[in-house]
Design an enzyme around this catalytic site. Structure first.
Site, PDB file in Angstrom:
ATOM      1  N   ARG A  59       0.819  -1.211   0.000  1.00 52.20           N
ATOM      2  CA  ARG A  59       0.000   0.000   0.000  1.00 52.20           C
ATOM      3  C   ARG A  59       0.853   1.261   0.000  1.00 52.20           C
ATOM      4  O   ARG A  59       0.505   2.252  -0.636  1.00 52.20           O
ATOM      5  CB  ARG A  59      -0.965  -0.026   1.197  1.00 52.20           C
ATOM      6  CG  ARG A  59      -2.119  -0.988   0.977  1.00 52.20           C
ATOM      7  CD  ARG A  59      -2.991  -1.202   2.194  1.00 52.20           C
ATOM      8  NE  ARG A  59      -4.124  -2.059   1.847  1.00 52.20           N
ATOM      9  CZ  ARG A  59      -5.015  -2.504   2.715  1.00 52.20           C
ATOM     10  NH1 ARG A  59      -4.916  -2.185   4.001  1.00 52.20           N
ATOM     11  NH2 ARG A  59      -6.014  -3.276   2.305  1.00 52.20           N
ATOM     12  N   TYR A 113      -6.241  -1.238  -6.798  1.00 60.24           N
ATOM     13  CA  TYR A 113      -5.660  -2.440  -6.207  1.00 60.24           C
ATOM     14  C   TYR A 113      -4.999  -2.187  -4.863  1.00 60.24           C
ATOM     15  O   TYR A 113      -4.831  -1.061  -4.440  1.00 60.24           O
ATOM     16  CB  TYR A 113      -4.760  -3.187  -7.175  1.00 60.24           C
ATOM     17  CG  TYR A 113      -3.514  -2.549  -7.735  1.00 60.24           C
ATOM     18  CD1 TYR A 113      -2.788  -3.218  -8.708  1.00 60.24           C
ATOM     19  CD2 TYR A 113      -3.042  -1.321  -7.330  1.00 60.24           C
ATOM     20  CE1 TYR A 113      -1.626  -2.681  -9.248  1.00 60.24           C
ATOM     21  CE2 TYR A 113      -1.895  -0.776  -7.858  1.00 60.24           C
ATOM     22  CZ  TYR A 113      -1.193  -1.461  -8.816  1.00 60.24           C
ATOM     23  OH  TYR A 113      -0.049  -0.928  -9.344  1.00 60.24           O
ATOM     24  N   GLU A 114      -4.663  -3.290  -4.187  1.00 57.05           N
ATOM     25  CA  GLU A 114      -4.199  -3.279  -2.795  1.00 57.05           C
ATOM     26  C   GLU A 114      -5.230  -2.658  -1.862  1.00 57.05           C
ATOM     27  O   GLU A 114      -4.906  -1.990  -0.885  1.00 57.05           O
ATOM     28  CB  GLU A 114      -2.855  -2.547  -2.664  1.00 57.05           C
ATOM     29  CG  GLU A 114      -1.754  -3.098  -3.513  1.00 57.05           C
ATOM     30  CD  GLU A 114      -1.547  -4.596  -3.342  1.00 57.05           C
ATOM     31  OE1 GLU A 114      -1.925  -5.146  -2.288  1.00 57.05           O
ATOM     32  OE2 GLU A 114      -1.023  -5.229  -4.265  1.00 57.05           O
ATOM     33  N   GLY A 115      -6.499  -2.920  -2.142  1.00 54.32           N
ATOM     34  CA  GLY A 115      -7.593  -2.339  -1.372  1.00 54.32           C
ATOM     35  C   GLY A 115      -8.043  -1.054  -2.018  1.00 54.32           C
ATOM     36  O   GLY A 115      -7.286  -0.090  -2.097  1.00 54.32           O
ATOM     37  N   GLN A 172      -9.556   1.894   1.882  1.00 55.33           N
ATOM     38  CA  GLN A 172      -8.549   2.654   2.624  1.00 55.33           C
ATOM     39  C   GLN A 172      -9.214   3.659   3.563  1.00 55.33           C
ATOM     40  O   GLN A 172      -8.789   3.830   4.715  1.00 55.33           O
ATOM     41  CB  GLN A 172      -7.614   3.392   1.662  1.00 55.33           C
ATOM     42  CG  GLN A 172      -6.899   2.512   0.667  1.00 55.33           C
ATOM     43  CD  GLN A 172      -6.101   1.406   1.307  1.00 55.33           C
ATOM     44  OE1 GLN A 172      -5.426   1.612   2.303  1.00 55.33           O
ATOM     45  NE2 GLN A 172      -6.194   0.210   0.743  1.00 55.33           N
TER      46      GLN A 172
END
Length: 601
Positions: A296, A440-442, A447
């Site tokens: 992240r 991506y990555e949440g 977030q």
């Protein structure tokens, strides 16, 4: 063809003057990070990325990756040779532990390299980037045997790594995964299932790929509490460390994506592939979060990286392209038209880009220093404080950084006018590549909820209160100064908006959790505005001191102060509007039933 020049001067300013990395020389790993060494790393990494990786960026976008009938994947022309140079130069080893072949230098310098590679060629940078994240998980949770088997070659770049979370039916809600891990009776497990969106899942850059895979063992709870983490290599590893027979994992297809075409985003099929448990059974999500948090921060860098390269090309275009006359009269009377750089609306977009990218670079590198301090600060309390602060800032860096990075990239495309919509100019790629970082990555909604639903209330809100104190103290210290005082006063207003928004959540979110969900995105942006404002206050303070002390590089330091003033004038007021949106709550947002959203025939 678009170009890229690594911003080495600005990076040296942040690392050497704002962060003053040399002052941490008493900490492990920092002793070798002398100013001369720092400058060498920054300058050489910048040269490599500008001269080797950037020219391949558009090629990678046009060619993409190719999957062959046997499931193998070929990366775009030039990627394999560039990766060889990257590996042989040791760029991936800078901040890795010496025990496994790394150079043991501060994480800050690793982040510098991550920025330069990601700006020059985001699709390429994802290959070593995923490897670094996988290495971090193995360092934290792998057994000594697993570490000895995998880490030296992963850190050296001979092998790469991936993270395998998402499945066709589930993304964020990982408790729904179906991939199974059946014990083989010899300490290994048979991994069966399908994973999607696996960046760098199959390629021709390394001799082996080490997959970290989430799966469930027999009888595990049907929730996130039943997830385990497994290391599943593409090729099994022999006792002597050499590559052995092919494991039962294959690339079923490559996703056809909007951008980052040079990175192979794969569907991976596991058909009883051999894997080994990493850490404790049913504790896999905690292990994977180590990798996800590192990723992240890396994605936050990608947000301003694409903004940076788009900004550089927009500046060059605006200085060259001639249309119309300056509103105050011809800037170049001898020419038939003035450069579009003279027009206030063009200048607005360029100044927004400059103010965002330079402050975001400072925030990310300060975040990297906090990661270093969370492991290496002298006392346990200092380590805990640094860890809490970077935990609080991580969703802001990822979420706010990529939201605004995408906005800047699209505005830089706008500077080009019609040419920005034509592929040959390269601006479309920057916009398309920037877009994935918000997802991506949440996703950035995730977030925002991580920040507001988890991080704000952790340990009684200790981290956010520490953030408020730190910002407040730096504002108070600057108030008496003729130059810094007006900047500090404007930042104080934004800090007040964040504090008021925090209080509103405390008073209203318990009674109706939707109020938190409805305002989380706005809160994340308010905190992003405050965090970047703090960076500009710090940079302006250093710039003013340098001008007074030596007077060298005058234009550079004067530009810092002027850009800080622009940021406070143009970005800070948004915090108030965002707070008012947040305090509108969820009632009108959630009022309509499902049928109201469906189009009637």
């Amino acid at each position: 063809m678009p170009t890229y020049t690594a911003p080495t001067r600005d990076t040296r300013f942040i690392v050497n003057e704002v962060l003053d990395l040399a002052s941490y020389g008493n900490l492990p790993g920092f002793e070798s990070a002398t100013p001369d060494m720092i400058d060498t790393v920054i300058n050489e990494a910048g040269r490599f990325c500008s001269e080797v990786l950037a020219p391949l960026n558009q090629t990678g976008d046009l060619e993409g990756c190719t999957r062959h009938p046997d499931g193998s994947v070929t990366t775009p022309t030039g990627f394999k040779e560039a990766y060889r140079q990257y590996r042989e130069s040791g760029w991936g080893t800078i901040s890795q532990p010496e025990a496994f072949g790394g150079q043991g230098m501060p994480h800050v310098l690793g982040m510098v390299i991550e920025e330069f590679t990601g700006t020059a060629n985001q699709a390429f940078a994802m290959y070593p980037g995923l490897t670094a994240g996988a290495s971090a998980a193995l360092l934290a949770k792998g057994s000594p045997e697993q570490q000895a088997m995998y880490l030296p070659k992963m850190i050296a770049g001979e092998w790469s790594g991936t993270m395998n979370l998402t499945e066709p039916h589930c993304g964020t809600d990982l408790g729904m995964i179906r991939t199974k891990a059946e014990p083989n009776g010899d300490g290994s497990y048979a991994i069966t299932g399908t994973k999607i969106f696996i960046s760098a899942g199959e390629h021709d850059l390394t001799e082996n790929i080490v997959h970290l895979v989430l799966a469930k063992t027999p009888g595990a709870p049907d929730s996130t509490k039943g997830i385990s983490l497994f290391v599943v290599p593409k090729f099994l590893v022999n006792a002597d460390g050499s590559v052995g027979e092919r494991n039962a994992v294959s690339c079923g297809s490559i996703e056809h994506k909007m951008g980052i075409h040079g990175n192979a985003t794969c569907v991976l099929n596991y058909d009883g592939a051999k894997g080994w448990l990493v850490g404790e059974e049913n504790k896999g999500l905690a292990a994977m979060f180590i990798m996800m948090n590192a990723a992240r921060l890396g994605v936050g860098i990608q947000g301003y990286a694409q903004a940076e390269v788009a900004y550089q090309n927009a500046v060059a275009y605006a200085l060259d392209r001639r249309q119309g006359r300056a509103l105050t009269g011809p800037a170049e009377p001898e020419a038939k038209a003035d450069p579009i750089f003279v027009h206030p609306d063009v200048r607005r977009m360029l100044m927004d880009g400059k103010a965002f990218t330079e402050a975001m670079r400072a925030l990310c590198l300060w975040g990297a220093l906090l990661v270093d301090l969370s492991h290496k600060a002298p006392t346990e309390q200092e380590r805990a404080d640094a860890d809490a602060l970077i935990g609080l800032l991580t969703p802001v860096i990822k979420g706010y950084g990529t939201d605004k990075g995408y906005d800047v990239a699209t505005n830089m495309q706008q500077v080009f006018g019609g040419h920005g919509y034509v592929e040959e100019w390269g601006m479309s790629q920057f916009v398309r590549d920037a877009r994935i970082a918000m997802i991506y990555e949440g996703t950035n909604g995730v977030q925002a909820m991580d920040l507001c639903g988890r991080k704000l209330g952790q340990n009684g809100g200790a981290a956010v209160q520490a953030f408020f104190r730190m910002v407040g103290e730096e504002i108070a210290a600057a108030k008496g100064d003729a130059v810094l005082g007006p900047l500090a006063e404007k930042l104080e207003k934004a800090l007040g908006e964040q504090q008021a928004a925090t209080m509103w959540f405390m008073q209203n979110a318990m009674a109706n959790p939707n109020h938190l969900g409805a305002g989380a995105h706005h809160y994340m942006h308010i905190m992003g505005i405050v965090a970047l404002g703090l960076m500009w206050l710090r940079m302006a303070k250093v710039a003013q001191a340098r001008l007074a002390e030596v007077g060298e590089d005058k234009a550079f330091y004067e530009a810092k102060i002027a850009t800080a003033q622009y940021y406070m004038d143009r970005f800070i007021p948004d915090a108030g509007a965002l707070r008012r949106k947040l305090e509108a709550g969820a009632d009108s947002m959630m009022a309509l039933g499902e049928e109201a959203f469906q189009t009637a025939a």
